[in-house]
Design an enzyme around this catalytic site. Sequence first.
Site, PDB file in Angstrom:
ATOM      1  N   LYS A 129       0.864  -1.185   0.000  1.00  0.00           N
ATOM      2  CA  LYS A 129       0.000   0.000   0.000  1.00  0.00           C
ATOM      3  C   LYS A 129       0.896   1.228   0.000  1.00  0.00           C
ATOM      4  O   LYS A 129       2.018   1.178   0.526  1.00  0.00           O
ATOM      5  CB  LYS A 129      -0.892   0.006   1.251  1.00  0.00           C
ATOM      6  CG  LYS A 129      -2.111   0.883   1.128  1.00  0.00           C
ATOM      7  CD  LYS A 129      -3.261   0.189   0.402  1.00  0.00           C
ATOM      8  CE  LYS A 129      -4.413   1.131   0.183  1.00  0.00           C
ATOM      9  NZ  LYS A 129      -5.597   0.442  -0.346  1.00  0.00           N
ATOM     10  N   ASP A 169      -6.986   4.475  -4.603  1.00  0.00           N
ATOM     11  CA  ASP A 169      -7.630   4.348  -3.287  1.00  0.00           C
ATOM     12  C   ASP A 169      -8.229   5.727  -3.002  1.00  0.00           C
ATOM     13  O   ASP A 169      -8.473   6.496  -3.953  1.00  0.00           O
ATOM     14  CB  ASP A 169      -6.610   3.919  -2.211  1.00  0.00           C
ATOM     15  CG  ASP A 169      -7.272   3.499  -0.902  1.00  0.00           C
ATOM     16  OD1 ASP A 169      -7.854   2.404  -0.846  1.00  0.00           O
ATOM     17  OD2 ASP A 169      -7.237   4.270   0.071  1.00  0.00           O
TER      18      ASP A 169
HETATM   19  P1  NDP Z   1     -12.865   7.929  -2.851  1.00  0.00           P
HETATM   20  O1  NDP Z   1     -11.778   8.929  -2.673  1.00  0.00           O
HETATM   21  O2  NDP Z   1     -13.416   7.714  -4.206  1.00  0.00           O
HETATM   22  O3  NDP Z   1     -14.091   8.269  -1.874  1.00  0.00           O
HETATM   23  C1  NDP Z   1     -13.909   8.344  -0.495  1.00  0.00           C
HETATM   24  C2  NDP Z   1     -15.228   8.766   0.128  1.00  0.00           C
HETATM   25  O4  NDP Z   1     -15.121   8.607   1.539  1.00  0.00           O
HETATM   26  C3  NDP Z   1     -15.587  10.207  -0.135  1.00  0.00           C
HETATM   27  O5  NDP Z   1     -16.966  10.346  -0.132  1.00  0.00           O
HETATM   28  C4  NDP Z   1     -14.946  10.904   1.075  1.00  0.00           C
HETATM   29  O6  NDP Z   1     -15.528  12.165   1.386  1.00  0.00           O
HETATM   30  C5  NDP Z   1     -15.225   9.899   2.167  1.00  0.00           C
HETATM   31  N1  NDP Z   1     -14.197  10.010   3.198  1.00  0.00           N
HETATM   32  C6  NDP Z   1     -12.856   9.898   3.038  1.00  0.00           C
HETATM   33  N2  NDP Z   1     -12.222  10.091   4.198  1.00  0.00           N
HETATM   34  C7  NDP Z   1     -13.180  10.334   5.099  1.00  0.00           C
HETATM   35  C8  NDP Z   1     -13.163  10.613   6.478  1.00  0.00           C
HETATM   36  N3  NDP Z   1     -12.010  10.662   7.161  1.00  0.00           N
HETATM   37  N4  NDP Z   1     -14.367  10.791   7.105  1.00  0.00           N
HETATM   38  C9  NDP Z   1     -15.523  10.728   6.423  1.00  0.00           C
HETATM   39  N5  NDP Z   1     -15.609  10.483   5.108  1.00  0.00           N
HETATM   40  C10 NDP Z   1     -14.445  10.284   4.469  1.00  0.00           C
HETATM   41  O7  NDP Z   1     -12.294   6.568  -2.240  1.00  0.00           O
HETATM   42  P2  NDP Z   1     -12.760   5.076  -2.524  1.00  0.00           P
HETATM   43  O8  NDP Z   1     -14.224   5.027  -2.725  1.00  0.00           O
HETATM   44  O9  NDP Z   1     -11.858   4.500  -3.529  1.00  0.00           O
HETATM   45  O10 NDP Z   1     -12.386   4.371  -1.131  1.00  0.00           O
HETATM   46  C11 NDP Z   1     -13.292   4.297  -0.044  1.00  0.00           C
HETATM   47  C12 NDP Z   1     -12.870   3.173   0.881  1.00  0.00           C
HETATM   48  O11 NDP Z   1     -12.845   1.926   0.159  1.00  0.00           O
HETATM   49  C13 NDP Z   1     -11.474   3.304   1.506  1.00  0.00           C
HETATM   50  O12 NDP Z   1     -11.466   2.713   2.783  1.00  0.00           O
HETATM   51  C14 NDP Z   1     -10.604   2.461   0.576  1.00  0.00           C
HETATM   52  O13 NDP Z   1      -9.412   2.013   1.190  1.00  0.00           O
HETATM   53  C15 NDP Z   1     -11.565   1.314   0.293  1.00  0.00           C
HETATM   54  N6  NDP Z   1     -11.258   0.533  -0.901  1.00  0.00           N
HETATM   55  C16 NDP Z   1     -11.216   1.111  -2.137  1.00  0.00           C
HETATM   56  C17 NDP Z   1     -10.965   0.340  -3.244  1.00  0.00           C
HETATM   57  C18 NDP Z   1     -11.041   0.895  -4.634  1.00  0.00           C
HETATM   58  O14 NDP Z   1     -11.043   0.091  -5.575  1.00  0.00           O
HETATM   59  N7  NDP Z   1     -11.140   2.200  -4.836  1.00  0.00           N
HETATM   60  C19 NDP Z   1     -10.625  -1.086  -3.118  1.00  0.00           C
HETATM   61  C20 NDP Z   1     -10.781  -1.622  -1.787  1.00  0.00           C
HETATM   62  C21 NDP Z   1     -11.058  -0.815  -0.727  1.00  0.00           C
HETATM   63  P3  NDP Z   1     -14.745  13.523   1.001  1.00  0.00           P
HETATM   64  O15 NDP Z   1     -14.880  13.632  -0.480  1.00  0.00           O
HETATM   65  O16 NDP Z   1     -15.453  14.589   1.749  1.00  0.00           O
HETATM   66  O17 NDP Z   1     -13.337  13.343   1.445  1.00  0.00           O
END
Ligand code: NDP
Length: 449
Positions: A129, A169
């Site tokens: 990561k 991510d």
């Molecule tokens: P994105 O950046 O596309 O979206 C993240 C979302 O989560 C946004 O809505 C963001 O809001 C919100 N968010 C982020 N940090 C916080 C926080 N500290 N508190 C509240 N809301 C928060 O990321 P992904 O959708 O790709 O990833 C989301 C999760 O899924 C993570 O845990 C990631 O590790 C996991 N994941 C992702 C994969 C992928 O293929 N993308 C694969 C496997 C797991 P804001 O815009 O306001 O920051």
Amino acid sequence: MSIGSGDLDEFMDGVRRRSPGETEFHQAVQEVAATILPYIADKPAYRDAMILERMTEPDRTISFRVTWQDDAGNVRVNRGYRVQFNNSIGPYKGGIRFHPSVTQSVLKFLGFEQTFKNSLTQLPMGGGKGGADFNPKGKSNAEIMRFCQAFMTELVKYVGPDIDVPAGDIGVGGREIGFMFGQYKRTTNRFNGVLTGKGREFGGSLLRPEATGYGAVYMLEDMLHTKNDAIEGKKAIISGSGNVATHAAEKIIHRGGTVLTLSDSAGFIYDKDGITLERLQWIKDLKEKRRGRISEYATEFGAEYHEGLQPWSIPCDVALPCATQNEINGEEAATLIKNGCIAVSEGANMPTTIDGINHYLSARILYAPSKAANAGGVATSGLEMSQNAAHISWKEEELSKLLRDIMHNIHAACVEYGSEKGGYVDYMKGANIAGFRKVADAMLAFGAI
Ligand code: NDP
């Protein structure tokens, strides 16, 4: 065995001593060790070779300075990382996160989890990561490009299609992968599968953007099937509004469920009638193109907006946390259960605290931990690596079937290793043991390295 019982103390003392202050990493290890220590108690081969101790120490942790210039000409400095956790069953593989909360501890927890998750997919991928404490919010396109180029200028020394293959991510989507791939190509004069999540025009795979969210819903579907139940008619609450959340919402709607909530870091929206596919597309455009806030949905469609809160108090049948780590604590897990939630499928990585997980386990609800539930994303990245290596592109139907099969197999592995007396399936235990076995057996074969 609930997480946090006395048997773990000695093992966790060692982990804390070697990695002081890394609380997220300690949490991820504790969740795994709670199920693996009893599993290996009567398996001296693993214990004598110190397999769990070795699996909780990354192969290497690389940290580097990222210097870039903002639009005003100011020189800015961030810290970049790549944690190459374990490559026993394949090249390091795992995403890159750009978020101000990124620390070595966060990336070590994610790299550790990734090792088990990648093993569960049955594809040849090790765990890693990376990321930076860079905040993409409010940055111009040109600033994002310069940051990505500066980040890759250093990362290029450590990655390669047979060495380490990063992906996206939080804060890293198609745009950022494009900028990083461009810089890799310019620096090395090589065109290969060094990154996944690429654009379709330059080696990306169909279905990669959808795969994590869809996969989390497939896992939910398989869990409900064990109770002769289905997603159709279920009320779902989802957090986040990024890649994982929006695609999980899309698949819930495809399956006849109702999505009541989505969120971002500022608050959540509650649409009592359910978010439609048209409105979901509006959210995707809002987030990907206009980079706006979820509160705008409430203004546009007359839904409720709850500033500064998370959606866990809204009554639901199923919950999919898809934003970030530790977004559901013990109290919130208890509220979910009290309000009738029967299943939780984790799209985000480690979204539930240990206290919260203990509530799920004692209430015996269906609970798919992130390393199983969100493995569809990295599995499809694995399929992107295969297509790149063979210089071919598979059709959507083939990929869709492969993803569905992989999620079925992960579910089956959790049932195989997590079934308890009385028919209850502890999916966390199942995922940990199934993920552990393949990596551990490979490590045994290599001897003491
Ligand atoms: P994105 O950046 O596309 O979206 C993240 C979302 O989560 C946004 O809505 C963001 O809001 C919100 N968010 C982020 N940090 C916080 C926080 N500290 N508190 C509240 N809301 C928060 O990321 P992904 O959708 O790709 O990833 C989301 C999760 O899924 C993570 O845990 C990631 O590790 C996991 N994941 C992702 C994969 C992928 O293929 N993308 C694969 C496997 C797991 P804001 O815009 O306001 O920051």
